[in-house]
Structures are given as C-alpha cells and as structure tokens.
Write a protein that holds these residues in place. Structure first.
Motif, PDB file in Angstrom:
ATOM      1  N   LEU A   1       0.832  -1.207   0.000  1.00 46.36           N
ATOM      2  CA  LEU A   1       0.000   0.000   0.000  1.00 46.36           C
ATOM      3  C   LEU A   1       0.867   1.258   0.000  1.00 46.36           C
TER       4      LEU A   1
ATOM      5  N   ALA B   1      -2.344   5.341   2.556  1.00 45.46           N
ATOM      6  CA  ALA B   1      -2.602   5.001   3.962  1.00 45.46           C
ATOM      7  C   ALA B   1      -2.890   6.265   4.773  1.00 45.46           C
TER       8      ALA B   1
ATOM      9  N   ILE C   1      -7.450  -4.303   5.525  1.00 47.20           N
ATOM     10  CA  ILE C   1      -7.002  -3.402   6.584  1.00 47.20           C
ATOM     11  C   ILE C   1      -8.216  -2.925   7.363  1.00 47.20           C
TER      12      ILE C   1
ATOM     13  N   VAL D   1      -3.929   1.400  12.011  1.00 47.76           N
ATOM     14  CA  VAL D   1      -4.266   0.586  10.846  1.00 47.76           C
ATOM     15  C   VAL D   1      -3.735  -0.820  11.087  1.00 47.76           C
TER      16      VAL D   1
END
Length: 125
Positions: free
Chosen positions: A27, A32, A72, A92
């Motif tokens: 990612l 994020a 996630i 996360v």
C-alpha cells in the motif's frame, strides 16, 4: 465524556487492491495517510457533531508493510479534547484474507478543529 469517546470510535475496513499499491506491491504510504485522515475526520465529527477540519498530523509510524491482497482495519479513537480541537489516534491493522493473522501496521495522531460556517474555530462543548 468516556461514553461519548466510546460512541465516536470509528472502524473502517478496506481491501488492498493492486491499484493502491506501489512497485513493491504494498500500500502506498500516501494512500494510507489519506485513509487515516478520513478515519480521523469521521471520528472527530461523530464526537463533536460539528464541522471539523484537519490542522495537523503528528508522527506517523509505518511499522509493517501492507501487501496487496490483504484487508485493513482503520480504528479512530479520540485521545484528547481541547476547547476547539480534538486529537484522534488512528491505527491501521493488516490482516490476511484467508487466515486470522492480524497485526498493527501503521499508527498516527491527527488534530482536528471544529469550525463555523466562516471557518473560524468554535467551542466543541
């Protein structure tokens, strides 16, 4: 206040698809961070029930890569409240789609301020 904090806790689940990953097949950090800011915004809005804007983010720790093909969970929780500001911790967690393995991958704190229609700070309480 603890009950209000508990009620405003926000949980968002996402699947990590290849279009959100970098050349390492993990990612993008910027993606994020954008997801974390969104979770912080929702958490602060649910707490204050006012218009809020992000004014800062503290250190964001990327401790584990988040590979394509995983899930996630973003968890936003109010950690402190000022007169006009709310500080939200966002964590996360990455988990494999086909096993129960789960671990903390990224964490950071965001500060949001409640504003009026002219974008001036207003009291939260």
């Amino acid at each position: 206040m603890e009950e209000k904090i508990n009620k405003s806790e926000t949980r968002i689940f996402k699947a990590v698809f290849p279009n959100t990953t970098n050349h390492y097949d993990t990612l993008f950090g910027g993606t994020a961070m954008a997801l974390m800011d969104e979770a912080a915004f929702i958490t602060a809005t649910r707490f204050a029930r006012k218009k809020v804007v992000t004014v800062s983010s503290d250190k964001i720790d990327f401790t584990k890569p988040i590979p394509s093909g995983t899930l996630i969970e973003l968890i936003g929780r109010v950690v402190s409240v000022g007169n006009t500001s709310i500080k939200v911790l966002v964590e996360v967690f990455v988990e494999q789609m086909y096993s129960e393995h789960r671990e903390l991958a990224v964490s950071g704190t965001f500060t949001l301020v409640a504003v009026d229609e002219h974008k001036h700070p207003v009291k939260i309480h």
